[in-house]
Design a protein around this motif. Structure first.
Motif, PDB file in Angstrom:
ATOM      1  N   GLY A 165      13.137  19.571  -0.274  1.00 47.26           N
ATOM      2  CA  GLY A 165      11.871  19.436  -0.925  1.00 47.26           C
ATOM      3  C   GLY A 165      11.305  20.782  -1.083  1.00 47.26           C
ATOM      4  N   VAL A 166      11.632  22.054  -0.810  1.00 52.75           N
ATOM      5  CA  VAL A 166      10.931  23.216  -0.962  1.00 52.75           C
ATOM      6  C   VAL A 166      11.566  23.717  -2.348  1.00 52.75           C
ATOM      7  N   PRO A 167      10.472  23.823  -3.276  1.00 55.02           N
ATOM      8  CA  PRO A 167      10.879  24.216  -4.649  1.00 55.02           C
ATOM      9  C   PRO A 167      11.600  25.460  -4.583  1.00 55.02           C
ATOM     10  N   GLY A 168      12.664  25.719  -5.447  1.00 53.21           N
ATOM     11  CA  GLY A 168      13.407  26.872  -5.654  1.00 53.21           C
ATOM     12  C   GLY A 168      14.334  27.516  -4.665  1.00 53.21           C
ATOM     13  N   LEU A 169      14.249  26.747  -3.530  1.00 47.60           N
ATOM     14  CA  LEU A 169      15.028  27.139  -2.202  1.00 47.60           C
ATOM     15  C   LEU A 169      16.357  26.946  -2.433  1.00 47.60           C
ATOM     16  N   ARG A 170      17.313  27.945  -2.501  1.00 42.33           N
ATOM     17  CA  ARG A 170      18.768  27.863  -2.638  1.00 42.33           C
ATOM     18  C   ARG A 170      19.430  27.660  -1.382  1.00 42.33           C
ATOM     19  N   GLY A 171      18.829  28.372  -0.147  1.00 40.73           N
ATOM     20  CA  GLY A 171      19.649  28.101   1.025  1.00 40.73           C
ATOM     21  C   GLY A 171      18.897  28.887   2.302  1.00 40.73           C
ATOM     22  N   VAL A 172      19.303  28.479   3.192  1.00 39.92           N
ATOM     23  CA  VAL A 172      18.581  28.904   4.637  1.00 39.92           C
ATOM     24  C   VAL A 172      19.683  29.211   5.574  1.00 39.92           C
ATOM     25  N   LEU A 173      19.849  30.435   6.231  1.00 34.94           N
ATOM     26  CA  LEU A 173      20.729  30.730   7.134  1.00 34.94           C
ATOM     27  C   LEU A 173      19.890  30.994   8.454  1.00 34.94           C
ATOM     28  N   VAL A 174      20.458  30.553   9.521  1.00 33.40           N
ATOM     29  CA  VAL A 174      19.816  31.026  10.977  1.00 33.40           C
ATOM     30  C   VAL A 174      20.985  31.956  11.389  1.00 33.40           C
ATOM     31  N   VAL A 175      20.397  33.005  11.670  1.00 39.25           N
ATOM     32  CA  VAL A 175      21.648  33.943  12.322  1.00 39.25           C
ATOM     33  C   VAL A 175      21.136  34.540  13.718  1.00 39.25           C
ATOM     34  N   THR A 176      22.163  34.473  14.648  1.00 38.66           N
ATOM     35  CA  THR A 176      21.847  34.870  15.977  1.00 38.66           C
ATOM     36  C   THR A 176      21.949  36.435  16.223  1.00 38.66           C
ATOM     37  N   MET A 177      21.092  37.092  16.827  1.00 35.75           N
ATOM     38  CA  MET A 177      20.936  38.364  17.097  1.00 35.75           C
ATOM     39  C   MET A 177      21.096  38.487  18.612  1.00 35.75           C
ATOM     40  N   PRO A 178      21.731  39.641  18.783  1.00 34.47           N
ATOM     41  CA  PRO A 178      22.111  40.816  17.899  1.00 34.47           C
ATOM     42  C   PRO A 178      23.523  40.695  17.383  1.00 34.47           C
ATOM     43  N   ASP A 179      24.418  39.516  17.604  1.00 37.05           N
ATOM     44  CA  ASP A 179      25.834  39.632  17.285  1.00 37.05           C
ATOM     45  C   ASP A 179      25.906  39.250  15.759  1.00 37.05           C
ATOM     46  N   CYS A 180      24.891  38.905  15.117  1.00 38.58           N
ATOM     47  CA  CYS A 180      24.838  38.443  13.655  1.00 38.58           C
ATOM     48  C   CYS A 180      25.913  37.439  13.339  1.00 38.58           C
ATOM     49  N   LEU A 181      25.675  36.306  13.959  1.00 38.38           N
ATOM     50  CA  LEU A 181      26.687  35.439  13.729  1.00 38.38           C
ATOM     51  C   LEU A 181      25.916  33.890  13.128  1.00 38.38           C
ATOM     52  N   LEU A 182      26.534  33.330  12.353  1.00 34.92           N
ATOM     53  CA  LEU A 182      25.672  32.221  11.818  1.00 34.92           C
ATOM     54  C   LEU A 182      25.660  31.176  12.807  1.00 34.92           C
ATOM     55  N   TYR A 183      24.478  30.612  12.895  1.00 33.21           N
ATOM     56  CA  TYR A 183      24.006  29.695  14.053  1.00 33.21           C
ATOM     57  C   TYR A 183      23.991  28.221  13.207  1.00 33.21           C
ATOM     58  N   GLY A 184      23.455  28.219  12.156  1.00 30.42           N
ATOM     59  CA  GLY A 184      23.086  27.086  11.466  1.00 30.42           C
ATOM     60  C   GLY A 184      23.079  27.413  10.055  1.00 30.42           C
ATOM     61  N   SER A 185      23.004  26.475   9.153  1.00 25.09           N
ATOM     62  CA  SER A 185      22.735  26.743   7.551  1.00 25.09           C
ATOM     63  C   SER A 185      22.572  25.336   6.948  1.00 25.09           C
ATOM     64  N   TRP A 186      21.881  25.676   5.729  1.00 22.01           N
ATOM     65  CA  TRP A 186      21.794  24.556   4.540  1.00 22.01           C
ATOM     66  C   TRP A 186      21.881  25.175   3.241  1.00 22.01           C
ATOM     67  N   LEU A 187      22.634  24.920   2.414  1.00 25.44           N
ATOM     68  CA  LEU A 187      22.681  25.325   1.062  1.00 25.44           C
ATOM     69  C   LEU A 187      22.659  24.525   0.058  1.00 25.44           C
ATOM     70  N   ARG A 188      21.783  24.780  -1.126  1.00 31.89           N
ATOM     71  CA  ARG A 188      21.947  24.226  -2.127  1.00 31.89           C
ATOM     72  C   ARG A 188      23.528  23.465  -2.410  1.00 31.89           C
ATOM     73  N   PRO A 189      23.561  22.348  -3.188  1.00 35.37           N
ATOM     74  CA  PRO A 189      24.871  21.988  -3.314  1.00 35.37           C
ATOM     75  C   PRO A 189      25.599  22.892  -4.498  1.00 35.37           C
ATOM     76  N   ASP A 190      24.940  23.535  -5.143  1.00 39.17           N
ATOM     77  CA  ASP A 190      25.419  24.241  -6.349  1.00 39.17           C
ATOM     78  C   ASP A 190      25.665  25.567  -5.930  1.00 39.17           C
ATOM     79  N   MET A 191      25.423  26.023  -4.559  1.00 37.92           N
ATOM     80  CA  MET A 191      25.727  27.563  -4.069  1.00 37.92           C
ATOM     81  C   MET A 191      27.197  27.480  -3.560  1.00 37.92           C
ATOM     82  N   SER A 192      27.766  28.681  -3.873  1.00 39.08           N
ATOM     83  CA  SER A 192      29.221  28.725  -3.660  1.00 39.08           C
ATOM     84  C   SER A 192      29.514  30.112  -2.834  1.00 39.08           C
TER      85      SER A 192
END
Length: 192
Positions: free
Chosen positions: A12-39
């Motif tokens: 529901g957030v207008p214009g949002l393509r994706g959200v990434l949650v990154v762990t620090m300091p190791d810079c690993l993906l913890y979780g994400s959401w991407l709009r379906p048209d993102m590749s």
């Protein structure tokens, strides 16, 4: 699952393509959401964005404007990317359409971060030994975080194996690590 909870926050957030949650300091993906048209690969992007936060910290320190509360905004031709620390363990990367008004982007990101703080696991500093807190602090703020344990080991003459298990450090070793951290970071005091 964390991805479903992030999707609930992002939907529901207008214009949002994706959200990434990154762990620090190791810079690993913890979780994400991407709009379906993102590749793009969220895993690959998370490493770059985590490194960007580290580089930004170093740049601010180089110009005497170091802060633990910062935001990085990247304005591309088709996207607006905003990176913001949730706490010392996580960075949120929000990717918006370039046309999204910056004020609305900041507002939506502020709301999302407040919601994420509630669902992301926490490591309470009070539960950590002082040695672990000092090492975590230096890993968060030191240039070349991947090599920081080696730098601390060299400066303190404490074997790296002992640094990897900071709960077993003596008070003298912890004091030595604190002094090394101050020298490496170029600061006079460590504030947790």
């Amino acid at each position: 699952m964390i991805d479903d909870r992030i999707a609930g926050i992002a939907s529901g957030v207008p214009g949002l393509r994706g959200v990434l949650v990154v762990t620090m300091p190791d810079c690993l993906l913890y979780g994400s959401w991407l709009r379906p048209d993102m590749s793009f690969s969220a895993e690959e992007a998370s490493g770059y964005f985590g490194d960007l936060i580290r580089a930004n910290r170093q740049g601010l320190r180089a110009v005497g404007a170091w802060t633990s509360d910062m935001q990085v905004t990247i304005e591309g031709t088709s996207v607006l990317v905003v990176l913001r620390e949730v706490d010392e363990n996580y960075v949120v990367c929000a990717i918006f359409d370039r046309e999204a008004p910056l004020g609305m982007v900041r507002l939506h990101l502020k709301i999302a971060i407040e919601q994420l703080r509630e669902i992301l696991p926490r490591v309470e500093a009070a539960q950590m030994s002082k040695g672990a807190r000092v090492l975590r602090f230096i890993e968060r703020y030191a240039p070349d975080a991947h090599a920081v344990l080696h730098r601390v080991a060299t400066r303190t003459r404490i074997p790296i194996e002992r640094l990897r298990n900071p709960d077993g450090l003596s008070s003298e070793e912890v004091k030595s690590i604190e002094e090394a951290a101050k020298r490496i970071l170029g600061i006079e005091e460590i504030h947790f």
